[in-house]
Structures are given as C-alpha cells and as structure tokens.
Design a protein around this motif. Structure first.
Motif, PDB file in Angstrom:
ATOM      1  N   SER A  12       0.925  -1.123   0.053  1.00  0.00           N
ATOM      2  CA  SER A  12      -0.113  -0.053  -0.061  1.00  0.00           C
ATOM      3  C   SER A  12       0.715   1.195   0.042  1.00  0.00           C
ATOM      4  CB  SER A  12      -0.967   0.006   1.263  1.00  0.00           C
ATOM      5  OG  SER A  12      -0.125   0.140   2.106  1.00  0.00           O
ATOM      6  N   VAL A  13       0.281   2.264  -0.326  1.00  0.00           N
ATOM      7  CA  VAL A  13       0.991   3.676  -0.187  1.00  0.00           C
ATOM      8  C   VAL A  13       0.237   4.731   0.377  1.00  0.00           C
ATOM      9  CG1 VAL A  13       0.130   4.562  -2.505  1.00  0.00           C
ATOM     10  CG2 VAL A  13       2.322   5.398  -1.801  1.00  0.00           C
ATOM     11  N   GLN A  14       0.841   5.619   1.099  1.00  0.00           N
ATOM     12  CA  GLN A  14       0.031   6.610   1.891  1.00  0.00           C
ATOM     13  C   GLN A  14       0.802   7.893   1.274  1.00  0.00           C
ATOM     14  OE1 GLN A  14      -1.008   5.421   5.912  1.00  0.00           O
ATOM     15  NE2 GLN A  14      -1.854   7.488   6.406  1.00  0.00           N
ATOM     16  N   TRP A  15      -0.185   9.072   1.238  1.00  0.00           N
ATOM     17  CA  TRP A  15       0.518  10.218   0.929  1.00  0.00           C
ATOM     18  C   TRP A  15       0.309  11.168   2.208  1.00  0.00           C
ATOM     19  CZ3 TRP A  15       3.523  12.066  -3.339  1.00  0.00           C
ATOM     20  CH2 TRP A  15       3.846  10.975  -4.095  1.00  0.00           C
ATOM     21  N   PHE A  16       1.146  12.180   2.587  1.00  0.00           N
ATOM     22  CA  PHE A  16       1.020  13.034   3.726  1.00  0.00           C
ATOM     23  C   PHE A  16       1.414  14.288   3.032  1.00  0.00           C
ATOM     24  CE2 PHE A  16       0.554  10.148   7.110  1.00  0.00           C
ATOM     25  CZ  PHE A  16       0.986   8.653   6.682  1.00  0.00           C
ATOM     26  N   ARG A  17       0.966  15.425   3.763  1.00  0.00           N
ATOM     27  CA  ARG A  17       1.503  16.681   3.518  1.00  0.00           C
ATOM     28  C   ARG A  17       1.881  17.192   5.009  1.00  0.00           C
ATOM     29  NH1 ARG A  17      -2.538  19.799   1.055  1.00  0.00           N
ATOM     30  NH2 ARG A  17      -3.683  19.846   2.990  1.00  0.00           N
ATOM     31  N   GLN A  18       3.421  17.790   5.105  1.00  0.00           N
ATOM     32  CA  GLN A  18       3.540  18.103   6.434  1.00  0.00           C
ATOM     33  C   GLN A  18       3.407  19.893   6.517  1.00  0.00           C
ATOM     34  OE1 GLN A  18       7.602  17.027   7.639  1.00  0.00           O
ATOM     35  NE2 GLN A  18       6.879  16.927   9.681  1.00  0.00           N
ATOM     36  N   ASN A  19       2.733  20.348   7.550  1.00  0.00           N
ATOM     37  CA  ASN A  19       2.519  21.727   7.326  1.00  0.00           C
ATOM     38  C   ASN A  19       3.818  22.213   7.970  1.00  0.00           C
ATOM     39  OD1 ASN A  19       2.031  21.555  10.076  1.00  0.00           O
ATOM     40  ND2 ASN A  19      -0.291  21.499   9.866  1.00  0.00           N
ATOM     41  N   SER A  20       3.657  23.816   8.138  1.00  0.00           N
ATOM     42  CA  SER A  20       4.644  24.596   8.662  1.00  0.00           C
ATOM     43  C   SER A  20       4.836  23.995  10.236  1.00  0.00           C
ATOM     44  CB  SER A  20       4.342  26.026   8.655  1.00  0.00           C
ATOM     45  OG  SER A  20       3.189  26.365   9.224  1.00  0.00           O
ATOM     46  N   ARG A  21       3.933  23.660  10.870  1.00  0.00           N
ATOM     47  CA  ARG A  21       4.028  23.169  12.299  1.00  0.00           C
ATOM     48  C   ARG A  21       4.548  21.879  12.407  1.00  0.00           C
ATOM     49  NH1 ARG A  21      -1.682  25.458  14.883  1.00  0.00           N
ATOM     50  NH2 ARG A  21      -1.825  27.661  14.220  1.00  0.00           N
ATOM     51  N   GLY A  22       5.056  21.174  11.400  1.00  0.00           N
ATOM     52  CA  GLY A  22       5.281  20.093  11.325  1.00  0.00           C
ATOM     53  C   GLY A  22       4.410  18.829  11.431  1.00  0.00           C
ATOM     54  N   SER A  23       3.050  18.988  11.501  1.00  0.00           N
ATOM     55  CA  SER A  23       2.055  18.056  11.603  1.00  0.00           C
ATOM     56  C   SER A  23       1.984  17.346  10.244  1.00  0.00           C
ATOM     57  CB  SER A  23       0.801  18.577  12.048  1.00  0.00           C
ATOM     58  OG  SER A  23       0.805  19.179  13.150  1.00  0.00           O
ATOM     59  N   LEU A  24       2.031  15.926  10.309  1.00  0.00           N
ATOM     60  CA  LEU A  24       1.860  15.153   9.140  1.00  0.00           C
ATOM     61  C   LEU A  24       0.437  14.859   9.139  1.00  0.00           C
ATOM     62  CD1 LEU A  24       4.561  12.570   9.453  1.00  0.00           C
ATOM     63  CD2 LEU A  24       4.213  13.992   7.424  1.00  0.00           C
ATOM     64  N   ILE A  25      -0.189  15.269   7.828  1.00  0.00           N
ATOM     65  CA  ILE A  25      -1.618  15.007   7.649  1.00  0.00           C
ATOM     66  C   ILE A  25      -1.802  14.085   6.603  1.00  0.00           C
ATOM     67  CG2 ILE A  25      -3.553  16.429   6.897  1.00  0.00           C
ATOM     68  CD1 ILE A  25      -2.483  17.461   9.239  1.00  0.00           C
ATOM     69  N   SER A  26      -2.530  12.987   6.862  1.00  0.00           N
ATOM     70  CA  SER A  26      -2.707  12.055   5.884  1.00  0.00           C
ATOM     71  C   SER A  26      -3.669  12.555   4.709  1.00  0.00           C
ATOM     72  CB  SER A  26      -3.396  10.910   6.537  1.00  0.00           C
ATOM     73  OG  SER A  26      -3.679   9.898   5.281  1.00  0.00           O
ATOM     74  N   LEU A  27      -3.274  12.303   3.322  1.00  0.00           N
ATOM     75  CA  LEU A  27      -4.151  12.854   2.449  1.00  0.00           C
ATOM     76  C   LEU A  27      -4.738  11.707   1.585  1.00  0.00           C
ATOM     77  CD1 LEU A  27      -1.352  15.229   0.419  1.00  0.00           C
ATOM     78  CD2 LEU A  27      -3.427  15.697   2.139  1.00  0.00           C
ATOM     79  N   PHE A  28      -3.986  10.570   1.376  1.00  0.00           N
ATOM     80  CA  PHE A  28      -4.550   9.423   0.845  1.00  0.00           C
ATOM     81  C   PHE A  28      -4.070   8.286   1.138  1.00  0.00           C
ATOM     82  CE2 PHE A  28      -7.081  11.449  -2.226  1.00  0.00           C
ATOM     83  CZ  PHE A  28      -6.333  12.473  -2.941  1.00  0.00           C
TER      84      PHE A  28
END
Lengths: 112, 112
Positions: free
Chosen positions: A31-47
């Motif tokens: 499987s694969v998961q995509w994340f965006r890390q914001n300026s505060r460092g939080s890893l947000i799951s996208l897909f």
C-alpha cells in the motif's frame, strides 16, 4: 533494503497550475500513503491506497495496481494553501507489515 | 476524536539526562508506531506495537532507547543518557492493523 524514491525534491508552482509528484519503489509494495507536512510539522494524511485511484477535491492519487512499484499525486489548480512538504510512504509485504517506509519529501511552494 | 496525542510538544534536556516521551493513540487502534524525523535522515521508523505487543524494533538504536506500551491507551519512548545527536522530532502514529496510519503532532526533543 527497501527504498522509496520521491521526485521532485522541490517544486515551485504558480497559483492555478497543475503538477504531479511521483514515488518509485524498488520492490513491490502492499500500500501507499501520501502526507502533507505543514509549517508546524504536523503530518496530515491525504490518501491511503491499496490499489487504484482516489480523488479528494483538487488532489488525486494513483497506485500502480499491476506492478505495485510506483504512485503519483496530482495537484490541480494549485492554491497558496497547498504549500508544504509532501511525503509518500509505502508498506511492503515482508517483515512485520504495516511499517511505513518514507520518501525524502517534495517541498512545494505555490506562488501568487 | 482528538487524534494521536503526544506530550510534551517540546522538551529540552541536558546531555546525559533521561527523556521520556508519551503517546496516546487513537482509541480502538491496534497498531502504534514511533518514528523520528531529522533534517539529515528524514523520517525514520523506530518501533511498532500491535495489540500492545512489541512487533518490530528494528529501527531503535540498540543502546539507550526503549519503548513500552503498558496498556492500550498509551505508549512511551524513553531515551537514557541523551546525546546531542538524539535531537529530533519524535512522531507517534496509530492505525487499525493494515490500514491508514495517523500521526500525532510530534515531540521536538532538543539535547543541549
């Protein structure tokens, strides 16, 4: 060992344009998961994908269902708030499973 | 759902001191992971619990690092005799087994 190769390492877009990020895997992945890390460092799951494609608003991701050795993240009509660092992470079939192997990230900057 | 909760958000320790980092996974999630993020190494897997049992600690430095999961609602990562090279953001994550992984906001550890 298993590797996740992510490209590009950095990307600059103007608002309203489209682009794509890619991750290649040196072995077949479960499987694969995509994340965006914001300026505060939080890893947000996208897909999260075990196969096929998923779409959410202006974002769309695909996971090669045949060879299971690459995944893409498409960004349509880029907006300023899309800026951040994007990571792909893949889970392999071996070992204990569910352990994510991360790519090195794509630093995306969206400009007016 | 408050997501994965990590405390403290920031910790500064003197060289040689002990640091304990706390994680509360999402309620009902059976898998708990610890990762570490640095500029140089990127996102590195440390260790993984499933149903509170240690499954894979292949990423843990063999000395000074230990992780526990005494009950289903929290896990700890302990670093003894901290060194400057231990400075990093430590990320905890949880998931249902084999499914999408969700990350906490991390603990930034600085060893001075």
């Amino acid at each position: 060992g298993d590797q996740v190769e992510q490209s590009p390492s950095a990307l600059s877009l103007h608002e309203g344009t489209d682009s794509a990020l890619r991750c290649n895997f040196t072995t077949t992945m479960r499987s694969v998961q995509w994340f965006r890390q914001n300026s505060r460092g939080s890893l947000i799951s996208l897909f999260y994908l075990a196969s096929g494609t998923k779409e959410n608003g202006r974002l769309k991701s695909a996971f090669d269902s045949k060879e299971r050795r690459y995944s893409t993240l498409h960004i349509r009509d880029a907006q300023l708030e899309d800026s951040g660092t994007y990571f792909c992470a893949a889970e392999d079939y071996g070992g204990s499973g569910n352990k994510l192997i991360f790519g090195t990230g794509t630093l995306l900057s969206v400009k007016p | 759902n408050a997501g994965v909760i990590q405390t403290p958000r920031h910790k500064v320790t003197g060289k040689g001191q002990e640091a304990t980092l706390w994680c509360e996974p999402i309620s009902g999630h059976s898998a708990v992971f610890w990762y570490r993020q640095t500029i140089v190494q990127g996102l590195e897997f440390l260790t993984y619990f499933r149903n509170q049992a240690p499954i894979d600690d292949s990423g843990m430095p063999k000395e000074r690092f230990s992780a526990q999961m005494p009950n289903q609602s929290h896990s700890t990562l302990k670093i003894q005799s901290t060194q400057p090279q231990d400075s990093a953001v430590y990320l905890c994550a949880s998931s249902l087994t084999g499914m999408e992984v969700f990350f906490g906001k991390g603990t930034r550890l600085t060893v001075v």
